[in-house]
Design a protein around this motif. Structure first.
Motif, PDB file in Angstrom:
ATOM      1  N   GLY A 137      28.705  93.990  33.669  1.00  0.00           N
ATOM      2  CA  GLY A 137      29.504  95.037  33.079  1.00  0.00           C
ATOM      3  C   GLY A 137      29.591  94.865  31.584  1.00  0.00           C
ATOM      4  N   PRO A 138      30.437  95.668  30.899  1.00  0.00           N
ATOM      5  CA  PRO A 138      30.569  95.535  29.456  1.00  0.00           C
ATOM      6  C   PRO A 138      30.975  94.129  29.063  1.00  0.00           C
ATOM      7  CG  PRO A 138      31.627  97.535  30.248  1.00  0.00           C
ATOM      8  CD  PRO A 138      31.251  96.746  31.449  1.00  0.00           C
ATOM      9  N   SER A 139      30.413  93.636  27.948  1.00  0.00           N
ATOM     10  CA  SER A 139      30.717  92.280  27.485  1.00  0.00           C
ATOM     11  C   SER A 139      32.151  92.216  26.999  1.00  0.00           C
ATOM     12  CB  SER A 139      29.778  91.886  26.354  1.00  0.00           C
ATOM     13  OG  SER A 139      28.447  91.978  26.780  1.00  0.00           O
ATOM     14  N   PRO A 140      32.824  91.082  27.233  1.00  0.00           N
ATOM     15  CA  PRO A 140      34.197  90.951  26.736  1.00  0.00           C
ATOM     16  C   PRO A 140      34.221  90.938  25.217  1.00  0.00           C
ATOM     17  CG  PRO A 140      33.372  88.831  27.490  1.00  0.00           C
ATOM     18  CD  PRO A 140      32.357  89.864  27.888  1.00  0.00           C
ATOM     19  N   ALA A 141      35.310  91.444  24.655  1.00  0.00           N
ATOM     20  CA  ALA A 141      35.463  91.408  23.206  1.00  0.00           C
ATOM     21  C   ALA A 141      35.641  89.966  22.760  1.00  0.00           C
ATOM     22  CB  ALA A 141      36.673  92.243  22.779  1.00  0.00           C
ATOM     23  N   PRO A 142      35.182  89.626  21.564  1.00  0.00           N
ATOM     24  CA  PRO A 142      35.363  88.264  21.079  1.00  0.00           C
ATOM     25  C   PRO A 142      36.836  87.920  20.955  1.00  0.00           C
ATOM     26  CG  PRO A 142      34.626  89.698  19.313  1.00  0.00           C
ATOM     27  CD  PRO A 142      34.512  90.482  20.576  1.00  0.00           C
ATOM     28  N   ALA A 143      37.109  86.630  21.017  1.00  0.00           N
ATOM     29  CA  ALA A 143      38.498  86.187  21.044  1.00  0.00           C
ATOM     30  C   ALA A 143      39.263  86.625  19.811  1.00  0.00           C
ATOM     31  CB  ALA A 143      38.541  84.660  21.179  1.00  0.00           C
ATOM     32  N   ASP A 144      38.576  86.709  18.666  1.00  0.00           N
ATOM     33  CA  ASP A 144      39.288  87.082  17.433  1.00  0.00           C
ATOM     34  C   ASP A 144      39.374  88.568  17.241  1.00  0.00           C
ATOM     35  OD1 ASP A 144      36.734  87.762  16.758  1.00  0.00           O
ATOM     36  OD2 ASP A 144      36.688  86.671  14.855  1.00  0.00           O
ATOM     37  N   GLY A 145      38.868  89.364  18.208  1.00  0.00           N
ATOM     38  CA  GLY A 145      38.913  90.805  18.083  1.00  0.00           C
ATOM     39  C   GLY A 145      38.106  91.350  16.943  1.00  0.00           C
ATOM     40  N   GLY A 146      37.211  90.546  16.435  1.00  0.00           N
ATOM     41  CA  GLY A 146      36.372  90.994  15.332  1.00  0.00           C
ATOM     42  C   GLY A 146      36.944  90.677  13.974  1.00  0.00           C
ATOM     43  N   ALA A 147      38.013  89.827  13.940  1.00  0.00           N
ATOM     44  CA  ALA A 147      38.676  89.573  12.660  1.00  0.00           C
ATOM     45  C   ALA A 147      37.756  88.956  11.638  1.00  0.00           C
ATOM     46  CB  ALA A 147      39.886  88.652  12.887  1.00  0.00           C
ATOM     47  N   GLY A 148      36.749  88.223  12.103  1.00  0.00           N
ATOM     48  CA  GLY A 148      35.837  87.580  11.170  1.00  0.00           C
ATOM     49  C   GLY A 148      34.956  88.538  10.421  1.00  0.00           C
ATOM     50  N   ARG A 149      34.991  89.829  10.815  1.00  0.00           N
ATOM     51  CA  ARG A 149      34.075  90.782  10.194  1.00  0.00           C
ATOM     52  C   ARG A 149      34.787  91.897   9.441  1.00  0.00           C
ATOM     53  NH1 ARG A 149      31.924  92.478  15.392  1.00  0.00           N
ATOM     54  NH2 ARG A 149      33.599  91.206  16.190  1.00  0.00           N
ATOM     55  N   TRP A 150      36.082  92.032   9.635  1.00  0.00           N
ATOM     56  CA  TRP A 150      36.813  93.043   8.878  1.00  0.00           C
ATOM     57  C   TRP A 150      36.963  92.595   7.426  1.00  0.00           C
ATOM     58  CZ3 TRP A 150      36.993  97.314  11.386  1.00  0.00           C
ATOM     59  CH2 TRP A 150      37.238  97.367  12.761  1.00  0.00           C
ATOM     60  N   PRO A 151      37.241  93.502   6.525  1.00  0.00           N
ATOM     61  CA  PRO A 151      37.516  93.091   5.141  1.00  0.00           C
ATOM     62  C   PRO A 151      38.676  92.097   5.092  1.00  0.00           C
ATOM     63  CG  PRO A 151      37.167  95.448   5.254  1.00  0.00           C
ATOM     64  CD  PRO A 151      37.217  94.962   6.669  1.00  0.00           C
ATOM     65  N   GLY A 152      38.480  91.004   4.351  1.00  0.00           N
ATOM     66  CA  GLY A 152      39.510  89.970   4.249  1.00  0.00           C
ATOM     67  C   GLY A 152      39.804  89.653   2.804  1.00  0.00           C
ATOM     68  N   VAL A 153      40.142  88.398   2.524  1.00  0.00           N
ATOM     69  CA  VAL A 153      40.448  88.017   1.150  1.00  0.00           C
ATOM     70  C   VAL A 153      39.205  88.196   0.296  1.00  0.00           C
ATOM     71  CG1 VAL A 153      42.275  86.418   1.818  1.00  0.00           C
ATOM     72  CG2 VAL A 153      39.918  85.602   1.675  1.00  0.00           C
ATOM     73  N   LEU A 154      39.421  88.502  -0.956  1.00  0.00           N
ATOM     74  CA  LEU A 154      38.314  88.839  -1.834  1.00  0.00           C
ATOM     75  C   LEU A 154      37.695  87.628  -2.512  1.00  0.00           C
ATOM     76  CD1 LEU A 154      39.743  92.068  -3.518  1.00  0.00           C
ATOM     77  CD2 LEU A 154      38.309  91.852  -1.483  1.00  0.00           C
ATOM     78  N   SER A 155      38.401  86.518  -2.554  1.00  0.00           N
ATOM     79  CA  SER A 155      37.861  85.306  -3.153  1.00  0.00           C
ATOM     80  C   SER A 155      38.696  84.131  -2.676  1.00  0.00           C
ATOM     81  CB  SER A 155      37.876  85.387  -4.686  1.00  0.00           C
ATOM     82  OG  SER A 155      39.187  85.223  -5.186  1.00  0.00           O
ATOM     83  N   SER A 156      38.257  82.924  -3.051  1.00  0.00           N
ATOM     84  CA  SER A 156      38.988  81.714  -2.658  1.00  0.00           C
ATOM     85  C   SER A 156      40.201  81.454  -3.555  1.00  0.00           C
ATOM     86  CB  SER A 156      38.041  80.509  -2.704  1.00  0.00           C
ATOM     87  OG  SER A 156      37.483  80.366  -4.008  1.00  0.00           O
TER      88      SER A 156
END
Length: 974
Positions: free
Chosen positions: A837-856
């Motif tokens: 069936g459809p693959s489960p969503a990743p545990a982070d819900g895709g957080a690693g790919r949404w726009p995040g902090v702009l620099s360190s």
């Protein structure tokens, strides 16, 4: 500049002579501009003539011929595809001037309505035409020709034929393509300026012609020395009687002053246009013979200086009804193109295709359908791959449109030698109405404008009528074709402008200036009456006022032969006596080419695939690295019966195990961070490319092909789970359908692979695009190549193969967007690839790919999700608040908003704009690779660009507009 040999000298010699004669009132008595059929006749007949002065004095006439192109002795013509780019000159309407190789043999004029190919060299079109010499039908000589045109015409044709000496192919050398033409009707052999005999022959000018080897390369130039181009006949005769010829000279305009013609010129080669000083030839008389487009452009540029008032200038252009028809799928081989790797001089069986044209079929007019002429074509060996790719792509397109049956070959998308052997090509000529108009195009950097052609509404209608007549004829011939499929006719008119190799008109012949541009002898009308410039004549295809419906070369020569006895007295010349003794010709350079196989380009495929696999009851993240042995050319490799590509390196790396349901995906996992924990598996094997899968039903059609990766485990490191032990067999399969499938797309079929170990499916891996981006390399890279053109052509062969495979998918997507196709049923791609069936969503819900902090930097602005995705509004807005005006950033296809915000990019776009005080909003569309919620929906693959453009973007822009108080919002979109 090219080296000039035998008959001509370079433009630099002309300049030297002009410097030496700078104080002379005249540089020459007769200047002939151009060396095609009209110019060559003028030079030959007027060379050796005598100038009669006003006081009765006599002097030998100085006859000069200037040619824009170069001289081409046999052996210097292109014979391979790689040679062709160095011989192409082209101009595009509206772009201002020519590009490419200035003195290139092939001069392409590309326009919005009409494109043309003309010869560029000493001998003009005779260098690259098929040498067909035919008289048109008698009905052609009715209006709009001047009433007296028939007077002396038969004798003029006779003189031209005696000089050009056309021959027909001998009975024992009838070609296969001529026999195929004969199945359609009463084919007739055509006269050719070619030595079709078995022994050396001598032209009327005393030039020896070798026997034709039937290599088929007539239209890229005869390297054998068997073709009687104009340099072996009229131009050689002109040389023998004292004419001087200069190559690399481009005439710009002319003007009469006090009875002398002042002709401006420049070097053809831009690299030799040194100081922009005035270059001028002063001549007593001028014959313009620069071809339909060349002469018309010169006259239009000189219109004011010539005082021309005729409304017919630039009118009555005709493409002679030219069009091509390809016929594919003959039962018997036709053999129209030779093998470019064989020597054309060796009479090799793979080159025995015959002269370019050997026969014709005349189709009479019926009811309201115009008649036309059909001629068989041979294609030069240098264009073998071009012919194959063109016919295969055209057949695929017309099959998609329902105008041709689908190919029955095992792989219908490939260009094969067998298919080429059963392909014929025909040229069509007919009456296209001659209603085109020639005008001056945008000027180049030096202010010189070339000619451009446009169709009037009447011209388009006539062209369409001719196309309909051709279509009707092919329909009537269908029972005779034995299953062969015609690819052309009106089906192509919507895709491309008219293309002609026989441009005519522009300075049409007529009785008066209000009806045409020149009189029956080619003299330009001054106004709308009968007054002409007596010492200026135009003698080329531009003066032909209508389509001839047949090859025009002989007619152009005959019109010149007819005009010159009348023009000579007006030029103040007495023609040479018949018993005038010519000088001897220098030995003709002849460097016959012995072709040696150059080798095909080779390519290396390096592929990295990633995905989740299940081994020993646990989930593992898999990274499969593959590098193949060099592939010896796509064009060659795709024709192989079994396309097996050995692998020289193959490794499987496993990361994990991971708890159930928590395995990462390619966006959230960085294998470099856990490289030390990877378990490595050494592999060997091969890849089988596009193997036809067995049909679903016995005897049924093949529906899909498979790309099969056959691997065997050589060694497994510590901790590698079962069954990955030495000797274990891994098989990866990409199933590529020939027609669209519900819920699937072609890219996913080409990039995603089901992986099985000892026959048991363990998971799915897909192409790692991030790896390609990190390495900065393409999936396939060039390993070695004999030259750049061959490498580009080979890469083009692969691209066109994939395009032909993609056509049904592209069409289905277009129809779906227009509401003409049902929505795909069933689950997403992962359902079919794994059976789950459809693959489960990743545990982070895709957080690693949404726009995040702009620099360190701890002081960097923090992201705020202003709008989260939902079923009703499947888009996300992330904001980096500031006091300035709002700016909305929109990512491109196959990307996410993080492409604007990723901290690994110093000074990324969002950070740069925020530092400038802008209120930054980042939009993730439903198509964002971060939008895992949308990607897992069963209908996700039905998403269209139009839905994104008409739903997501306006809604998001409205949200920003409202949130910022209705102030102006700027948008930056990829």
């Amino acid at each position: 500049m090219r080296a000039h040999a035998w008959l001509s000298q370079g433009a630099e010699v002309l300049e030297q002579q002009l410097v030496a004669l700078k104080d002379a009132p005249l540089h020459c008595d007769l200047l002939v501009v151009g060396s095609g059929y009209g110019g060559a006749v003028a030079a030959a007949r007027l060379a050796g003539s005598t100038v009669i002065g006003g006081d009765g004095s006599e002097a030998a006439a100085r006859v000069w011929v200037v040619e824009r192109g170069a001289e081409y002795p046999p052996g210097q013509f292109p014979s391979r595809f790689a040679d062709l780019p160095g011989e192409i000159r082209f101009s595009c309407a509206g772009r201002g001037g020519a590009r490419g190789v200035d003195e290139g043999l092939f001069d392409f004029r590309l326009g919005p309505d009409v494109s043309a190919l003309v010869g560029n060299g000493l001998g003009g079109g005779s260098l690259i035409n098929a040498g067909v010499m035919l008289r048109p039908d008698e009905a052609v000589w009715a209006a709009p020709w001047p009433a007296g045109i028939r007077q002396g015409l038969a004798e003029a044709y006779g003189r031209a034929e005696a000089m050009l000496a056309p021959q027909t192919v001998q009975a024992g050398q009838i070609t296969a393509k001529y026999h195929v033409l004969g199945t359609l009707g009463a084919a007739q052999p055509v006269g050719l300026t070619l030595n079709t005999g078995a022994r050396t022959q001598t032209t009327a000018a005393g030039v020896d012609l070798a026997a034709c080897t039937r290599c088929g390369d007539c239209c890229t130039g005869c390297n054998i020395g068997a073709k009687a181009s104009l340099d072996t006949s009229y131009l050689a005769l002109a040389y023998r009687h004292g004419a001087q010829m200069f190559c690399g000279v481009e005439v710009l305009r002319l003007e009469p002053r006090a009875g002398v013609w002042h002709v401006d010129w420049r070097y053809t080669a831009r690299s030799t246009r040194r100081v922009q000083c005035a270059r001028e030839i002063r001549a007593r008389c001028v014959v313009l013979a620069a071809g339909t487009l060349g002469s018309t452009a010169i006259v239009l540029r000189s219109r004011k200086a010539l005082g021309l008032a005729s409304p017919a200038l630039g009118t009555r252009f005709s493409g002679n009804g030219d069009r091509l028809v390809a016929l594919v799928g003959h039962r018997q081989p036709a053999g129209i193109v030779g093998d470019p790797e064989s020597d054309p001089a060796a009479r090799h069986p793979d080159r025995a295709v015959g002269p370019a044209i050997t026969g014709m079929l005349q189709v009479p007019a019926q009811d309201d359908r115009p008649g036309f002429t059909l001629q068989d074509f041979a294609v030069p060996a240098a264009l073998r791959q071009v012919l194959g790719e063109s016919t295969a792509s055209l057949h695929a397109l017309l099959a998609l449109l329902g105008q041709a049956p689908a190919s029955e070959a095992d792989d219908p998308f490939v260009v094969s030698d067998a298919a080429l052997a059963r392909t014929t090509l025909y040229g069509v000529m007919g009456d296209d109405g001659a209603a085109g108009e020639i005008a001056l195009d945008a000027p180049d950097a030096e202010g010189v404008a070339d000619a451009v052609v446009r169709w009037s509404a009447g011209a388009r209608a006539a062209h369409e009528r001719l196309g309909a007549a051709v279509d009707a004829a092919w329909s009537s011939w269908q029972p005779k074709l034995g299953g062969a499929v015609p690819l052309a006719g009106s089906a192509l008119d919507a895709f491309a402008p008219t293309f002609t190799v026989h441009p005519l008109g522009g300075l049409p012949m007529a009785e008066r200036g209000d009806q045409g541009a020149v009189n029956e002898y080619g003299q330009l009308f001054r106004g709308t009456g009968t007054e002409v410039h007596p010492t200026l004549a135009v003698l080329d295809g531009s003066i032909v006022p209508r389509a001839l419906g047949i090859n025009p070369a002989l007619t152009i020569a005959a019109l010149a032969e007819r005009a010159l006895p009348r023009l000579a007295p007006q030029f103040g010349l007495r023609l040479r006596a018949d018993d005038a003794q010519p000088v001897s010709l220098p030995p003709r350079p002849l460097a016959r080419r012995c072709e040696i196989a150059s080798g095909a380009p080779s390519w290396i495929l390096r592929e990295q695939l990633v995905g989740c696999v299940r081994l020993a009851g646990q989930d593992w993240w898999a990274l499969l690295e593959l590098e193949a042995e060099p592939l010896p050319g796509f064009a060659f490799g795709l024709q192989a019966t079994r396309r097996v590509l050995p692998l020289r390196r193959a490794t499987l790396r496993l990361h994990g195990p991971w708890p159930d349901g928590q395995a990462p995906d390619e966006f959230a996992f960085d294998p470099e961070l856990t490289a030390a924990a990877a378990r490595s598996v050494g592999l060997a094997g091969s890849v089988l490319l596009f193997e036809p899968a067995p049909p679903a039903q016995p005897g049924g059609a093949i529906e899909c092909d498979r790309i099969v990766y056959r691997l065997v485990v050589l060694a497994a490191g510590d901790g590698v789970p079962a069954p990955l032990r030495a000797g274990c067999r891994l098989e990866g399969v990409k199933t590529v359908h020939r027609a669209p499938q519900a819920g699937q797309n072609l890219w996913r079929e080409l990039s995603a692979m089901t992986l099985a170990a000892d026959g048991t499916v363990i998971g799915t891996v897909a192409l790692d695009l991030g790896d390609l981006a990190d390495r900065g390399e393409a999936l396939i890279r060039l390993a070695a190549s004999p030259n750049q053109p061959d490498a580009l052509a080979d890469l083009g062969a692969a691209a066109l193969y994939l395009l032909r495979r993609a056509l049904p998918w592209i069409a289905a997507e277009a129809l779906k967007q227009d509401g003409e196709a049902p929505a795909p049923a069933g689950g997403g791609a992962d359902d079919r690839l794994t059976g789950a069936g459809p693959s489960p969503a990743p545990a982070d819900g895709g957080a690693g790919r949404w726009p995040g902090v702009l620099s360190s930097d701890p002081k960097a602005p923090q992201p705020v999700v202003e709008h989260a995705e939902s079923d009703e509004e499947p888009w996300r807005l992330t904001r980096y608040r500031a006091s300035g005006r709002a700016v909305l950033l929109i990512h491109g296809l196959g990307m996410s908003g993080a492409s604007c915000t990723h901290p690994a990019i110093p000074g990324n776009l969002a950070l740069t704009l925020h530092d400038a005080g802008r209120d930054v909003w980042v939009l993730d569309l439903r198509s964002s690779i971060a939008n895992e919620t949308w990607r897992r929906r069963p209908d996700a693959t039905d998403t269209t660009v139009e839905e994104v453009a008409t739903s997501d973007i306006p809604a998001a822009l409205g949200h920003v507009f409202q949130a910022t108080g209705g102030r102006r919002v700027d948008v930056v979109a990829h």
